[in-house]
Structure formats: C-alpha cells, structure tokens
Design a protein around this motif. Structure first.
Motif, PDB file in Angstrom:
ATOM      1  N   ASN A  62       0.796  -1.232   0.000  1.00  0.00           N
ATOM      2  CA  ASN A  62       0.000   0.000   0.000  1.00  0.00           C
ATOM      3  C   ASN A  62       0.823   1.273   0.000  1.00  0.00           C
ATOM      4  O   ASN A  62       0.284   2.367  -0.178  1.00  0.00           O
ATOM      5  N   ASP A  63       2.123   1.152   0.217  1.00  0.00           N
ATOM      6  CA  ASP A  63       2.991   2.334   0.252  1.00  0.00           C
ATOM      7  C   ASP A  63       3.718   2.552  -1.071  1.00  0.00           C
ATOM      8  O   ASP A  63       4.590   3.419  -1.155  1.00  0.00           O
ATOM      9  N   GLN A  64       3.351   1.795  -2.100  1.00  0.00           N
ATOM     10  CA  GLN A  64       4.123   1.828  -3.341  1.00  0.00           C
ATOM     11  C   GLN A  64       3.266   2.218  -4.542  1.00  0.00           C
ATOM     12  O   GLN A  64       2.087   1.883  -4.620  1.00  0.00           O
ATOM     13  N   PHE A  65       3.905   2.917  -5.484  1.00  0.00           N
ATOM     14  CA  PHE A  65       3.297   3.264  -6.768  1.00  0.00           C
ATOM     15  C   PHE A  65       4.442   3.366  -7.771  1.00  0.00           C
ATOM     16  O   PHE A  65       5.096   4.408  -7.870  1.00  0.00           O
ATOM     17  N   PRO A  66       4.726   2.289  -8.498  1.00  0.00           N
ATOM     18  CA  PRO A  66       5.912   2.293  -9.365  1.00  0.00           C
ATOM     19  C   PRO A  66       5.777   3.253 -10.531  1.00  0.00           C
ATOM     20  O   PRO A  66       4.670   3.521 -11.009  1.00  0.00           O
ATOM     21  N   ASP A  67       6.914   3.743 -10.986  1.00  0.00           N
ATOM     22  CA  ASP A  67       6.925   4.585 -12.176  1.00  0.00           C
ATOM     23  C   ASP A  67       6.919   3.671 -13.392  1.00  0.00           C
ATOM     24  O   ASP A  67       7.967   3.311 -13.936  1.00  0.00           O
ATOM     25  N   VAL A  68       5.735   3.293 -13.820  1.00  0.00           N
ATOM     26  CA  VAL A  68       5.591   2.331 -14.909  1.00  0.00           C
ATOM     27  C   VAL A  68       6.043   2.901 -16.251  1.00  0.00           C
ATOM     28  O   VAL A  68       6.129   2.164 -17.241  1.00  0.00           O
ATOM     29  N   LEU A  69       6.328   4.187 -16.290  1.00  0.00           N
ATOM     30  CA  LEU A  69       6.774   4.816 -17.524  1.00  0.00           C
ATOM     31  C   LEU A  69       8.295   4.797 -17.673  1.00  0.00           C
ATOM     32  O   LEU A  69       8.817   5.124 -18.740  1.00  0.00           O
ATOM     33  N   SER A  70       8.996   4.421 -16.621  1.00  0.00           N
ATOM     34  CA  SER A  70      10.461   4.441 -16.657  1.00  0.00           C
ATOM     35  C   SER A  70      11.010   3.268 -17.455  1.00  0.00           C
ATOM     36  O   SER A  70      10.401   2.197 -17.536  1.00  0.00           O
TER      37      SER A  70
END
Length: 594
Positions: A62-70
């Motif tokens: 719940n503390d994560q949100f990856p930079d899927v654009l990287s």
C-alpha cells in the motif's frame, strides 16, 4: 465498467490469499511444480503492480506506486513476462489436467499479448480524461475506495504512495514532452477535458482538498497525538507537494501541450497508430477480426436494432420518425422524474428487489460478496460513466456500482434497468465476484480481465431483463435496445475514427442519428473511444459470442439444455479469450449430447 491498466497488466480482482501447495500421493510432482509456477507468476505480478494488490484487499504494497513509464520498470516487466513464458513451454499438455491446460493456454496468450503491447508508443500519451491513473488515484485519495485508512500505518503508507505517484506524474509530463517532439499527442478536445481535472486538485484550500478527506474521517481509537501529527503532515504534503504538482501539470496541459494538441481524432494519424489499432482490436476483443469486419458487423447490427426500435415506437403510439422519437426520449420530462441523487440511487435499489425472485431461475451459483450502489464522486462525475468496482474477497469492501449524477433534475431513467443488469446484477457483480470466490481457479486466472469476456457477459446480461422481471415498461425495453444500439454503433464509430478518417464530429453525428443518448453523453463517449482505441469494440463482440454459444447449446441439447448450467459453464472459468470459451462450451455440448 472501466479498469486502470498498469503497463498492460489487467486490473487484479482477487485478494492474494493462497494456500501453500503440498505434494501428496494424489498430486503428481509435475502438477505441484506447475501450480507453483502459476502462483509465483501471480505473486511476482503483485510486486510489479502494487496498486492492483491494493484493489484486491492485499495491503502488503500500500505504500508503493511504481513509475511504470520508466525504462527500468519496462525492462523489469519484460523480463518477468519472458521468464514465465520460457518456463510454461517446458510443460507438456499431456501431463496436465484439462484445467491446467486451459491455464497454460490462457497465460501464454496473456503474456504474448502484453509483450506485444509494449512495442508501441502509447505511453507517450499517458494521461487522458477517462482512463489514466490520476483518476483512480483521486478515488484512493478520498479514503472511500480500496486504500485503507484504519491505522496510523495506513496514513503513513498513503504518504509514501503519494510520493511515488508524484514521481510518475513527473514522468508522465516528460513522456508527453517527448510526444510533442514526435507528434504523438492527444487531440485538443481531450486535453480540454483533462485540464479541469488537474485544476480541481490544484486549488489551494487544503482543508477542502480531496487528499485531505481521510484526515476528516479518522478511525475510532486513534490517539489525539497521532491525529494532530497526521493533520500537520498531510497539510504539509498537500501544500508542499500535491498542489504544486497538479498545478504544474495543469499549466503544462493548458499551455504547451494544448498548443501541440492534434486536430485529428483517430490513431491512424499517429506514427505507429494504424499498427497499434490492429493490436488493440486483438487485445480487447481477443479475436483476429479486422477493422473492416467489425465495421461491417456494426452496420448490420445497427440496422437490425433499428427495426426493433421501430416496433417499440409503434407500441407507445409515437407518430413521428425514429429520429424524432430519439429526441422525444432524450427530452421527455416524464423520463426525468427525480429531484435528488438519493431518489435515483433508491430506484436502482428497487430494481434489485424486483429481480431477486427470478435470479434463482437463471443462476445455480451466486456470489457471496456484498453489493452497494453509490453516487460517483463529485470530482470526476462530469466525465465519468457508470461503472462497477469489484469488492475484496475478505468481505470488508463490497462490490460497488457507481452512478454519476451531475444533475438529478435532468437525469434520464429510460435505460436504467439495462444499466443495472450490466454493471451490477447479474452483470459485472456476478461475473467478477464468482471469479474472486472460486476455489478451483489458480490465482492468476482470478486476476485477469479481458473486455470481450467481461464486458461481453455484462452486455449479454442486459438481454436477460424480461426473464428477470424487468422491461415491463416499453420505455425501459426501448432503453435496453438503446443500450445495445449504443454498443453496436461503437463498432462503427470506433473503427471509423481510427481507420477510416472519421472526425469527432462525424462520429457524434452518426450516434445522434442512431441512438437516443443525450448529445452530452454521446460527446463524452466519442471522446472515450478517441482516448482508448479498441476497448469499446469488446462489448458487442463478446455479447454476440456468448449469445451464439447459448443458441448453439440450446439447439444441440434440446430438452437437455439447462440455462442455469449454461450460465455456470460460462462464469466458472473467469475471464478467458473468446476462442477458449468457445472450445469449452463445445466440449460441454459434446459431453451432454451423449
């Protein structure tokens, strides 16, 4: 129903609660290894898509949100897919059960279609008015969605997730700037719809900010000291990070990006757009149909449904043309009977009570997951469609049918019965919840979402209205014809926009000619198709296949045909490509003819 897709992975709809597979005398060694492979695929996928885990009720990330654009994330995602693709092909079908063979077939299809999707440039347009992560993130920020705010740790997790999300938002701008350089940008008409969404999050009134909402609803048992610390930290977060980030994005969109925006509507105007649209057809319909085949099918379906509409027009005694009847339905004050949103929500709840006695006659298996009807949140309802958000398996969060009601006084009810059957019961709520609750399917099968199956089932569900005790009012039956027409015209306008040079205005005019939706609703829909090519095709393609299979089974089995069993056969597999569903039903027919 919409879903947030992170790097091509479909929305996860099941809590991660798996039991360790143990090798026994009844479980062959190869089966243990295969099931472990499937479980590992699921678990590793949650790490790559932590928002998906949260949506299922799995709170580990719940503390994560990856930079899927990287580039780093994309490299990791591609390696993940290839790793499991290589592993899957080492298992011979002859050593697997029928269920395992289907799992292998489905997973290979899913891996291949997602790998193919990574070869296109769509990430240069990572933000739009309807589908992109900033909208789902706003829902989470409200504290009324999947992100929990029950403990001090929950509040801290959200702060960390916000930090990650703002990294993604910055990457989104960088990608859009690259898109400007390559001429790979949104149409101006869509940019105009996104700017107000960003502006709403850039307003300086912190205590009325959406991201401050959880602070106004502290859970019981939290100490005053913790509350004061969180209030202070959230004010700093919103003032120092959230508002500036949204203001920066708003200014970029309203300025440089708007200036660079396209006047064209379709993907055929983009550098790889035509090839991407072919891919989008395959991804969303799970078929190999061509754009021309779909366009012609749409024209045929529009003509058929118009004939049925003429019959209803005659039944109610309307003397004008069908076009005039559309206009009458759009503006008929008798079809706008409510003054408050609460009355509209109550009407949907009454529908549920009406169909309950008949549901048992069509469905032998029904979900345990709770269900609610809610009004769409104010910050997004002007651009939103009605939608279903899945519940969590542990029962702490129900399945929710969201209804946008920007203006209750002008809310037209003529299609509400079909809308309820589609989004709620027996549509998405039955289909998704039964998948989540299955004790047979492997975890990854419970995480898949294929629009052709999922939306096809929901549209098929609309056709069950008379069997469920609805559509007794001819206007409500006209509503279901209108809803089906709505999906039929999609086949025409989506392909028209993206392969035949149709403008936004031409597509709007075609819809106004053939359906009774309001002009404002049609404009929103056309702009939806412009933002997400191909997705709107899935509804009708899937519905027609499920109806075709039902008719095939009924004709082949005669007196042996049981509608309850047919629905069980369709729903028990979870989302699968249509060709796999057809194979399954054909085998079921063969077994029952004996």
């Amino acid at each position: 129903m919409k879903k947030i897709l992170l790097a091509g992975l479909a929305l996860v709809t099941l809590i991660a609660c798996k039991n360790e597979t143990k090798e026994t005398e009844e479980t062959p060694k190869n089966e243990v290894a295969f099931n472990t492979l499937l479980d590992d695929y699921y678990e590793e996928g949650l790490k790559l898509n932590p928002l998906n885990a949260t949506m299922t009720g799995d709170n580990r990330y719940n503390d994560q949100f990856p930079d899927v654009l990287s580039a780093e994330y994309k490299q990791e995602l591609k390696a993940y897919y290839n790793k499991y693709k290589d592993a899957l092909v080492t298992y011979d079908d002859e050593n697997l059960s029928e269920t395992e063979q289907m799992s292998k077939e489905v997973l290979l299809w899913d891996i291949n279609v997602n790998l193919e999707g990574m070869e296109y440039k769509k990430d240069l347009m990572p933000i739009d008015q309807m589908w992109s992560p900033h909208l789902m993130f706003g829902q989470l920020a409200s504290g009324a969605s999947a992100q929990p705010f029950k403990t001090t740790e929950d509040y801290r997790n959200w702060q960390l997730r916000v930090d990650d999300y703002l990294v993604w938002l910055n990457s989104a701008e960088a990608n859009m700037r690259k898109g400007i350089e390559e001429g790979y940008v949104l149409p101006k008409s869509l940019i105009k719809k996104v700017v107000p969404q960003m502006d709403a999050m850039a307003q300086p009134d912190v205590e009325n900010h959406l991201f401050y909402t959880p602070v106004t609803n502290f859970p019981e048992g939290m100490t005053e000291e913790d509350k004061n610390i969180i209030r202070t930290d959230y004010k700093k977060m919103i003032e120092g990070k959230v508002i500036p980030a949204y203001a920066k994005m708003r200014d970029f969109l309203a300025g440089e990006y708007m200036d660079a925006g396209r006047d064209s509507s379709g993907y055929s105007e983009l550098s790889d757009g035509s090839e991407y649209y072919k891919y989008a057809i395959k991804y969303y319909t799970t078929t190999n149909m061509t754009a021309d085949e779909i366009h012609n099918l749409g024209l045929s379906e529009v003509a058929r449904i118009r004939t049925e509409m003429e019959k209803v027009k005659a039944q109610v005694g309307f003397k004008g043309t069908l076009q005039e009847f559309f206009n009458d339905v759009r503006s008929n004050k008798k079809l706008m009977p409510y003054d408050t949103p609460e009355e509209i929500i109550a009407n949907f709840k009454e529908m549920l009570e009406t169909i309950k006695p008949q549901v048992n006659q069509l469905f032998s298996v029904q979900p345990k997951t709770a269900f609610e009807v809610r009004r769409t949140e104010a910050f997004r309802e002007k651009s939103a469609s009605a939608e279903y958000n899945p519940g969590s398996l542990d029962g702490t969060r129900p399945g929710i049918f969201y209804v946008p009601i920007p203006d209750a006084a002008t809310y037209n009810v003529y299609s509400d019965e079909s809308l309820f059957l589609h989004e709620a019961i027996p549509g998405h709520h039955f289909q998704i919840s039964l998948t989540q609750e299955s004790e047979v399917l492997p975890q990854f099968r419970k995480t898949l979402w294929y629009s052709a199956y999922g939306e096809g089932w929901a549209l098929y569900s609309e056709s069950l209205g008379k069997e469920l005790g609805l559509y007794t009012d001819p206007y409500q039956y006209f509503g279901t014809l209108g809803a089906e027409m709505h999906r039929a015209v999609r086949l025409v306008v989506d392909t028209g926009i993206h392969t035949k040079g149709w403008s936004r205005e031409k597509a709007i005019a075609y819809c106004l000619e053939n359906e009774a939706e309001s002009e404002a609703s049609i404009i929103s829909e056309i702009e939806r198709y412009m933002a997400m090519p191909g997705q709107a095709l899935s509804y009708k393609i899937g519905q027609l296949k499920i109806r075709e299979l039902r008719d095939r089974a009924s004709a082949a089995l005669g007196n042996k045909f049981d509608i309850r069993e047919y629905h069980k056969q369709v729903l028990e597999t979870g989302c699968i490509p249509l060709a796999v569903l057809e194979e399954k039903i054909d085998e079921w027919i063969k077994e029952n003819k004996i």
